[in-house]
Design a protein around this motif. Structure first.
Motif, PDB file in Angstrom:
ATOM      1  N   ARG A   1      35.764   4.665 -20.205  1.00  0.00           N
ATOM      2  CA  ARG A   1      36.442   5.937 -20.452  1.00  0.00           C
ATOM      3  C   ARG A   1      35.593   7.073 -19.878  1.00  0.00           C
ATOM      4  O   ARG A   1      34.396   6.900 -19.640  1.00  0.00           O
ATOM      5  N   PRO A   2      36.188   8.252 -19.666  1.00  0.00           N
ATOM      6  CA  PRO A   2      35.411   9.383 -19.128  1.00  0.00           C
ATOM      7  C   PRO A   2      34.239   9.751 -20.036  1.00  0.00           C
ATOM      8  O   PRO A   2      34.329   9.656 -21.266  1.00  0.00           O
ATOM      9  N   LEU A   3      33.152  10.177 -19.418  1.00  0.00           N
ATOM     10  CA  LEU A   3      31.946  10.544 -20.158  1.00  0.00           C
ATOM     11  C   LEU A   3      32.176  11.856 -20.904  1.00  0.00           C
ATOM     12  O   LEU A   3      32.665  12.823 -20.324  1.00  0.00           O
ATOM     13  N   PRO A   4      31.846  11.930 -22.199  1.00  0.00           N
ATOM     14  CA  PRO A   4      32.014  13.188 -22.951  1.00  0.00           C
ATOM     15  C   PRO A   4      31.115  14.296 -22.395  1.00  0.00           C
ATOM     16  O   PRO A   4      30.078  14.029 -21.783  1.00  0.00           O
ATOM     17  N   GLN A   5      31.527  15.541 -22.653  1.00  0.00           N
ATOM     18  CA  GLN A   5      30.749  16.693 -22.194  1.00  0.00           C
ATOM     19  C   GLN A   5      29.355  16.697 -22.808  1.00  0.00           C
ATOM     20  O   GLN A   5      29.187  16.425 -23.999  1.00  0.00           O
ATOM     21  N   ASP A   6      28.356  16.964 -21.980  1.00  0.00           N
ATOM     22  CA  ASP A   6      26.951  17.119 -22.388  1.00  0.00           C
ATOM     23  C   ASP A   6      26.320  15.819 -22.886  1.00  0.00           C
ATOM     24  O   ASP A   6      25.273  15.844 -23.542  1.00  0.00           O
ATOM     25  N   ASP A   7      26.944  14.680 -22.612  1.00  0.00           N
ATOM     26  CA  ASP A   7      26.351  13.405 -23.017  1.00  0.00           C
ATOM     27  C   ASP A   7      25.092  13.163 -22.181  1.00  0.00           C
ATOM     28  O   ASP A   7      25.154  13.191 -20.948  1.00  0.00           O
ATOM     29  N   PRO A   8      23.927  12.948 -22.800  1.00  0.00           N
ATOM     30  CA  PRO A   8      22.686  12.799 -22.033  1.00  0.00           C
ATOM     31  C   PRO A   8      22.712  11.565 -21.139  1.00  0.00           C
ATOM     32  O   PRO A   8      23.193  10.501 -21.530  1.00  0.00           O
ATOM     33  N   ARG A   9      22.168  11.701 -19.946  1.00  0.00           N
ATOM     34  CA  ARG A   9      22.105  10.570 -19.010  1.00  0.00           C
ATOM     35  C   ARG A   9      20.968   9.622 -19.363  1.00  0.00           C
ATOM     36  O   ARG A   9      21.072   8.416 -19.157  1.00  0.00           O
ATOM     37  N   GLN A  10      19.871  10.176 -19.873  1.00  0.00           N
ATOM     38  CA  GLN A  10      18.706   9.364 -20.237  1.00  0.00           C
ATOM     39  C   GLN A  10      18.145   9.864 -21.565  1.00  0.00           C
ATOM     40  O   GLN A  10      18.148  11.060 -21.834  1.00  0.00           O
TER      41      GLN A  10
END
Length: 338
Positions: free
Chosen positions: A269-278
């Motif tokens: 599913r699309p990545l939520p806003q401001d979801d940290p990459r690391q």
């Protein structure tokens, strides 16, 4: 005869709080557990109620509390995205007003106080792994900012009380923590994947699953909190507490499917806003100042957590009635918009 050492745990009926209360009781402390049951449940501390050293009080720390204690662990705050975004104004209030009230209490009774902060203060970090000296990369007006900025403000208050009033404070920055006692529908990745896998439902991965997280078993985390509280007053923190072993979200999903023997498929599913990459802690400070590091590997911890969820969702062994389980599932669906 009661202990002469009384400890207040706010948010004590929550996931981490309940484990902390249990450990404090085991070492002989008198424990006052305070919770408003917004996300915590009486069920989490049911097994402690017969202990004469344990007291449970329903209270919202956005309002003043007048008790006599020697130490305060301030854990009160919804910590999963679906819970803290459900009422974002209240999330900010409990982080800020709650911190002010607990710091005021600590000042009045001359108690040591520990703030359960979070790795979310680093936001979507541009520094990897994250050291305590890193100031973070946080969106102050995004959907996660009620929690991120609320916790950052709480840290500010703790250090201002320390500088202005000489209050003995401790600040722990907690990274992803998992284990038995998690809410089955709290929206966190470990509980989501396990519940979906045990039900042979599709496992929902946001983005491509390449974002990384570091998962710390709850027993290790509680040991770190206690060591931080017990160390020298000169050690204020902030101190990262988490497991530096890094996994992608896809790797976690594959491991959960393997351990549960599930027929679940992974869907994206699309990545939520401001979801940290690391997200990965540098725990050099904790190693040096607390002689602490995690001891439970992810596979071992997941097995224990899967067993807990299996019992919770399929039997009454945890003391949860079928009606409670239906209520928990309904709440999870409502909060996640399903």
């Amino acid at each position: 005869m009661l202990s002469d050492h009384r400890v207040l745990v706010t948010g004590g009926a929550g996931f981490i709080g309940a484990h902390l209360c249990k450990r404090l009781l085991e070492r002989g402390d008198e424990v006052l557990c305070v919770d408003n049951f917004y996300t915590g449940t009486r069920r989490n501390v049911q097994h402690l109620l017969d202990n004469r050293l344990f007291e449970l009080m329903r209270h919202d720390i956005c309002f003043s509390l007048y008790v006599e204690v020697q130490e305060i662990f301030n854990l009160a705050c919804p910590a999963s995205p679906i819970h803290y975004q459900f009422d974002p104004v209240q999330t900010t209030k409990v982080s800020v007003h709650g911190a002010i009230n607990m710091l005021g209490l600590a000042k009045r009774v001359k108690a040591k106080i520990l703030q359960a902060s979070t790795s979310e203060v680093y936001g979507d970090p541009s520094v990897h792994p994250q050291q305590e000296s890193y100031w973070g990369n946080v969106n102050p007006i995004g959907p996660r900012s009620c929690y991120d900025e609320g916790k950052r403000c709480a840290e500010t208050l703790f250090f201002d009380y320390h500088r202005q009033h000489g209050l003995p404070v401790k600040v722990a920055r907690i990274f992803n923590t998992y284990g038995p006692g998690m809410h089955p529908h709290d929206g966190r990745v470990v509980s989501n994947f396990i519940v979906q896998a045990l039900s042979n439902q599709d496992i929902t991965i946001y983005g491509e699953g390449n974002q990384t997280r570091s998962f710390c078993y709850v027993d290790d985390l509680v040991e770190g909190l206690i060591r931080l509280m017990d160390t020298s007053p000169d050690v204020t923190g902030p101190v990262n507490l988490g497991n530096p072993a890094e996994f992608t979200i896809r790797e976690l999903a594959e491991l959960v499917i393997n351990l549960t023997g599930s027929s679940s498929r992974m869907i994206f599913r699309p990545l939520p806003q401001d979801d940290p990459r690391q997200r990965c802690p540098d725990i050099s400070k904790a190693r040096e100042l607390l002689d602490w590091k995690p001891t439970i590997a992810l596979r071992e911890g997941l097995v224990k957590t899967i067993n807990y969820f299996d019992q919770l969702l399929t039997s009454d062994k945890t003391g949860a009635s079928p009606a409670i389980l239906r209520s928990v599932r309904a709440e999870g669906k409502a909060l996640s918009g399903q």
